[in-house]
Design a protein around this motif. Structure first.
Motif, PDB file in Angstrom:
ATOM      1  N   SER A 113       0.823  -1.214   0.000  1.00 33.67           N
ATOM      2  CA  SER A 113       0.000   0.000   0.000  1.00 33.67           C
ATOM      3  C   SER A 113       0.856   1.262   0.000  1.00 33.67           C
ATOM      4  N   ILE A 114       2.054   1.167   0.548  1.00 34.82           N
ATOM      5  CA  ILE A 114       2.962   2.311   0.612  1.00 34.82           C
ATOM      6  C   ILE A 114       3.401   2.764  -0.778  1.00 34.82           C
ATOM      7  N   GLU A 115       3.263   1.885  -1.766  1.00 33.70           N
ATOM      8  CA  GLU A 115       3.717   2.192  -3.129  1.00 33.70           C
ATOM      9  C   GLU A 115       2.585   2.656  -4.046  1.00 33.70           C
ATOM     10  N   LEU A 116       1.348   2.705  -3.525  1.00 34.89           N
ATOM     11  CA  LEU A 116       0.188   3.018  -4.357  1.00 34.89           C
ATOM     12  C   LEU A 116       0.140   4.495  -4.736  1.00 34.89           C
ATOM     13  N   SER A 117      -0.544   4.769  -5.863  1.00 30.68           N
ATOM     14  CA  SER A 117      -0.831   6.160  -6.218  1.00 30.68           C
ATOM     15  C   SER A 117      -1.821   6.728  -5.200  1.00 30.68           C
ATOM     16  N   ALA A 118      -1.961   8.050  -5.177  1.00 26.17           N
ATOM     17  CA  ALA A 118      -2.895   8.685  -4.246  1.00 26.17           C
ATOM     18  C   ALA A 118      -4.314   8.142  -4.446  1.00 26.17           C
ATOM     19  N   LEU A 119      -4.744   8.027  -5.689  1.00 25.71           N
ATOM     20  CA  LEU A 119      -6.095   7.547  -5.973  1.00 25.71           C
ATOM     21  C   LEU A 119      -6.278   6.121  -5.482  1.00 25.71           C
ATOM     22  N   ASP A 120      -5.333   5.244  -5.804  1.00 26.24           N
ATOM     23  CA  ASP A 120      -5.461   3.842  -5.406  1.00 26.24           C
ATOM     24  C   ASP A 120      -5.413   3.679  -3.882  1.00 26.24           C
ATOM     25  N   LEU A 121      -4.632   4.527  -3.215  1.00 27.07           N
ATOM     26  CA  LEU A 121      -4.576   4.458  -1.752  1.00 27.07           C
ATOM     27  C   LEU A 121      -5.906   4.886  -1.136  1.00 27.07           C
ATOM     28  N   LEU A 122      -6.529   5.912  -1.689  1.00 29.74           N
ATOM     29  CA  LEU A 122      -7.834   6.344  -1.189  1.00 29.74           C
ATOM     30  C   LEU A 122      -8.890   5.268  -1.430  1.00 29.74           C
ATOM     31  N   LEU A 123      -8.798   4.600  -2.568  1.00 30.02           N
ATOM     32  CA  LEU A 123      -9.726   3.492  -2.845  1.00 30.02           C
ATOM     33  C   LEU A 123      -9.517   2.354  -1.842  1.00 30.02           C
ATOM     34  N   LEU A 124      -8.250   2.052  -1.528  1.00 32.30           N
ATOM     35  CA  LEU A 124      -7.948   1.007  -0.545  1.00 32.30           C
ATOM     36  C   LEU A 124      -8.418   1.425   0.848  1.00 32.30           C
ATOM     37  N   ASN A 125      -8.292   2.702   1.159  1.00 33.84           N
ATOM     38  CA  ASN A 125      -8.779   3.224   2.431  1.00 33.84           C
ATOM     39  C   ASN A 125     -10.258   2.890   2.617  1.00 33.84           C
ATOM     40  N   ASN A 126     -11.052   3.134   1.597  1.00 28.16           N
ATOM     41  CA  ASN A 126     -12.486   2.833   1.664  1.00 28.16           C
ATOM     42  C   ASN A 126     -12.746   1.329   1.667  1.00 28.16           C
TER      43      ASN A 126
ATOM     44  N   TRP B 124     -14.445  -3.434   4.591  1.00 23.78           N
ATOM     45  CA  TRP B 124     -14.152  -4.819   4.981  1.00 23.78           C
ATOM     46  C   TRP B 124     -14.116  -4.959   6.508  1.00 23.78           C
ATOM     47  N   MET B 125     -13.459  -4.031   7.187  1.00 19.53           N
ATOM     48  CA  MET B 125     -13.433  -4.087   8.660  1.00 19.53           C
ATOM     49  C   MET B 125     -14.836  -3.975   9.238  1.00 19.53           C
ATOM     50  N   GLY B 126     -15.643  -3.075   8.657  1.00 24.63           N
ATOM     51  CA  GLY B 126     -17.013  -2.917   9.137  1.00 24.63           C
ATOM     52  C   GLY B 126     -17.830  -4.187   8.969  1.00 24.63           C
ATOM     53  N   GLU B 127     -17.643  -4.857   7.839  1.00 31.41           N
ATOM     54  CA  GLU B 127     -18.367  -6.116   7.598  1.00 31.41           C
ATOM     55  C   GLU B 127     -17.928  -7.195   8.581  1.00 31.41           C
TER      56      GLU B 127
ATOM     57  N   GLY C 179      -8.574   2.710   6.575  1.00 28.55           N
ATOM     58  CA  GLY C 179      -9.730   2.108   7.221  1.00 28.55           C
ATOM     59  C   GLY C 179     -10.762   3.182   7.490  1.00 28.55           C
ATOM     60  N   ALA C 180     -11.271   3.802   6.412  1.00 26.25           N
ATOM     61  CA  ALA C 180     -12.110   4.998   6.496  1.00 26.25           C
ATOM     62  C   ALA C 180     -13.202   4.869   7.554  1.00 26.25           C
ATOM     63  N   GLY C 181     -13.199   5.816   8.493  1.00 27.22           N
ATOM     64  CA  GLY C 181     -14.094   5.743   9.641  1.00 27.22           C
ATOM     65  C   GLY C 181     -15.568   5.753   9.279  1.00 27.22           C
ATOM     66  N   GLN C 182     -15.975   6.637   8.351  1.00 29.13           N
ATOM     67  CA  GLN C 182     -17.393   6.700   7.992  1.00 29.13           C
ATOM     68  C   GLN C 182     -17.832   5.440   7.265  1.00 29.13           C
ATOM     69  N   THR C 183     -16.968   4.950   6.377  1.00 23.89           N
ATOM     70  CA  THR C 183     -17.277   3.713   5.652  1.00 23.89           C
ATOM     71  C   THR C 183     -17.384   2.545   6.618  1.00 23.89           C
ATOM     72  N   LEU C 184     -16.476   2.492   7.586  1.00 22.11           N
ATOM     73  CA  LEU C 184     -16.492   1.436   8.602  1.00 22.11           C
ATOM     74  C   LEU C 184     -17.788   1.505   9.415  1.00 22.11           C
ATOM     75  N   ALA C 185     -18.157   2.728   9.852  1.00 18.11           N
ATOM     76  CA  ALA C 185     -19.376   2.900  10.657  1.00 18.11           C
ATOM     77  C   ALA C 185     -20.613   2.454   9.885  1.00 18.11           C
ATOM     78  N   ASN C 186     -20.699   2.837   8.623  1.00 16.48           N
ATOM     79  CA  ASN C 186     -21.862   2.456   7.815  1.00 16.48           C
ATOM     80  C   ASN C 186     -21.948   0.942   7.638  1.00 16.48           C
ATOM     81  N   ALA C 187     -20.794   0.311   7.363  1.00 17.80           N
ATOM     82  CA  ALA C 187     -20.784  -1.140   7.125  1.00 17.80           C
ATOM     83  C   ALA C 187     -21.072  -1.914   8.402  1.00 17.80           C
ATOM     84  N   ALA C 188     -20.584  -1.417   9.526  1.00 10.93           N
ATOM     85  CA  ALA C 188     -20.794  -2.114  10.804  1.00 10.93           C
ATOM     86  C   ALA C 188     -22.154  -1.803  11.405  1.00 10.93           C
TER      87      ALA C 188
END
Length: 358
Positions: free
Chosen positions: A56-69, A74-77, A113-122
């Motif tokens: 993840s440390i090597e990802l582009s800004a866009l790909d890292l933000l996508l991984l963040n979500n 995934w954590m929320g699920e 591990g985007a907080g809002q995405t995690l909250a919605n999924a959980a």
């Protein structure tokens, strides 16, 4: 104050073993915080996802933000499944996330591990992002677990965590101090990667090897070990400073592991012995506590100055998740959960960002 908090703590560490989940209760007795670990599990990452996090440390800004979500969802699920299957009453989820960047010289730390995405999924309130505030106050943003050592594990003179990175906390002149000491499982796992094994069972391979003096000397000569604390390590440092020393070594895997274990144990001893007094006890947790050869070498280098104590397996495996659950409780209570004496920040702080599900 709420009488008892029931919290699900989530932790993904640099060892990349998986997502630790610890369902805990916290309450106060006679002004002192108490806890129980009621249920816990570790959701192992698939090899593909583990590699994704590692790179993840090597990802582009866009790909890292996508991984963040993606990681937040995934954590929320996982949290939702764990809560439903065990019919748990949860006040909130407290998440460390997974560290991608930790470059304090640039005042940067970033956990996905985007907080809002995690909250919605959980479907649960979430408290997360515990490091950023401290960094903006001039601190290292690490280590954070010492607040738990101070308030939950104060029966021990020293608390040592053997995760991807080894770190310890203890009191000096009445103030809690802590710092990262050296790479630990991160180093051992890297040496092991060509064998296809993710860990050295009880340190048996390392025990069978012998010390490689050139590698031993090179590892101990790294400049980080001469720095005064507060100080912290990230994967970037390991990649740039330590990994080339391993790559340049032509010793066998067993000899590299043997030398690495001695190195880790020696650096722990060098860091802690100066602060030891009579009859000191040290609680050792994290995956490295199961590496019997490493534990023997730590005790060997410490001699009789500090007695190593290995707790029950649940505390070994889930102490960090327990403490991040506790940090969420302290955030809810408006109490200090990040110690400037540990991180070097300009002041203590109450860190953590709150998200509600929609």
């Amino acid at each position: 104050m709420k009488e008892t908090y029931h919290v699900l703590g989530l932790m993904s560490g640099t060892s990349l073993d998986g997502l630790d989940m610890a369902y805990c209760s916290f309450w106060k007795e006679s002004g002192r915080w108490c806890f129980s670990l009621n249920k816990s599990t570790c959701i192992e990452y698939t090899p593909d996802f583990q590699e994704k996090l590692k790179r993840s440390i090597e990802l582009s800004a866009l790909d890292l933000l996508l991984l963040n979500n993606e990681f937040g969802k995934w954590m929320g699920e996982q949290a939702k499944t764990f809560i439903n299957e065990n019919q748990l009453e949860v006040d909130f989820v407290s998440s460390h996330g997974h560290t991608v960047f930790h470059q304090i010289d640039k005042e940067l730390t970033y956990q996905i591990g985007a907080g809002q995405t995690l909250a919605n999924a959980a479907g649960q309130k979430v408290i997360c992002d515990f490091r950023t505030l401290d960094v903006t106050l001039g601190g290292q943003g690490a280590p954070l677990v010492p607040i738990g050592d101070e308030l939950l594990f104060s029966d021990y003179d020293f608390c040592l965590n053997l995760g991807g990175i080894s770190n310890a906390s203890f009191r000096i002149n009445g103030m809690r101090q802590a710092f990262d000491i050296s790479p630990a499982n991160m180093l051992l796992s890297y040496i092991l990667k060509s064998t296809g094994n993710s860990f050295d069972d009880e340190g048996k391979m390392a025990r069978s090897g012998k010390l490689v003096e050139p590698l031993w000397n090179a590892l101990n000569a790294l400049g980080f070990y001469q720095q005064s604390f507060p100080k912290s390590l990230g994967y970037e440092w390991f990649r740039d400073e330590m990994k080339p020393l391993i790559d340049d070594s032509h010793a066998s895997i067993e000899d590299q592991l043997h030398t690495a274990v001695h190195h880790i144990a020696f650096q722990i001893s060098e860091s802690l012995k100066p602060y030891a007094t009579a009859n000191n006890k040290m609680l050792v947790t994290g995956g490295g506590a199961k590496n019997l050869f490493l534990i023997e070498m730590i005790q060997h280098y410490l001699d009789n100055s500090i007695m190593v104590v290995i707790p029950e397996t649940s505390v070994i495996d889930f102490k960090e998740a327990i403490v991040f659950a506790f940090m969420g409780v302290l955030r809810s209570e408006g109490e200090i959960n990040c110690l400037s004496s540990v991180t070097g920040a300009s002041k203590d702080s109450t860190s953590g960002v709150i998200f509600y599900p929609w």
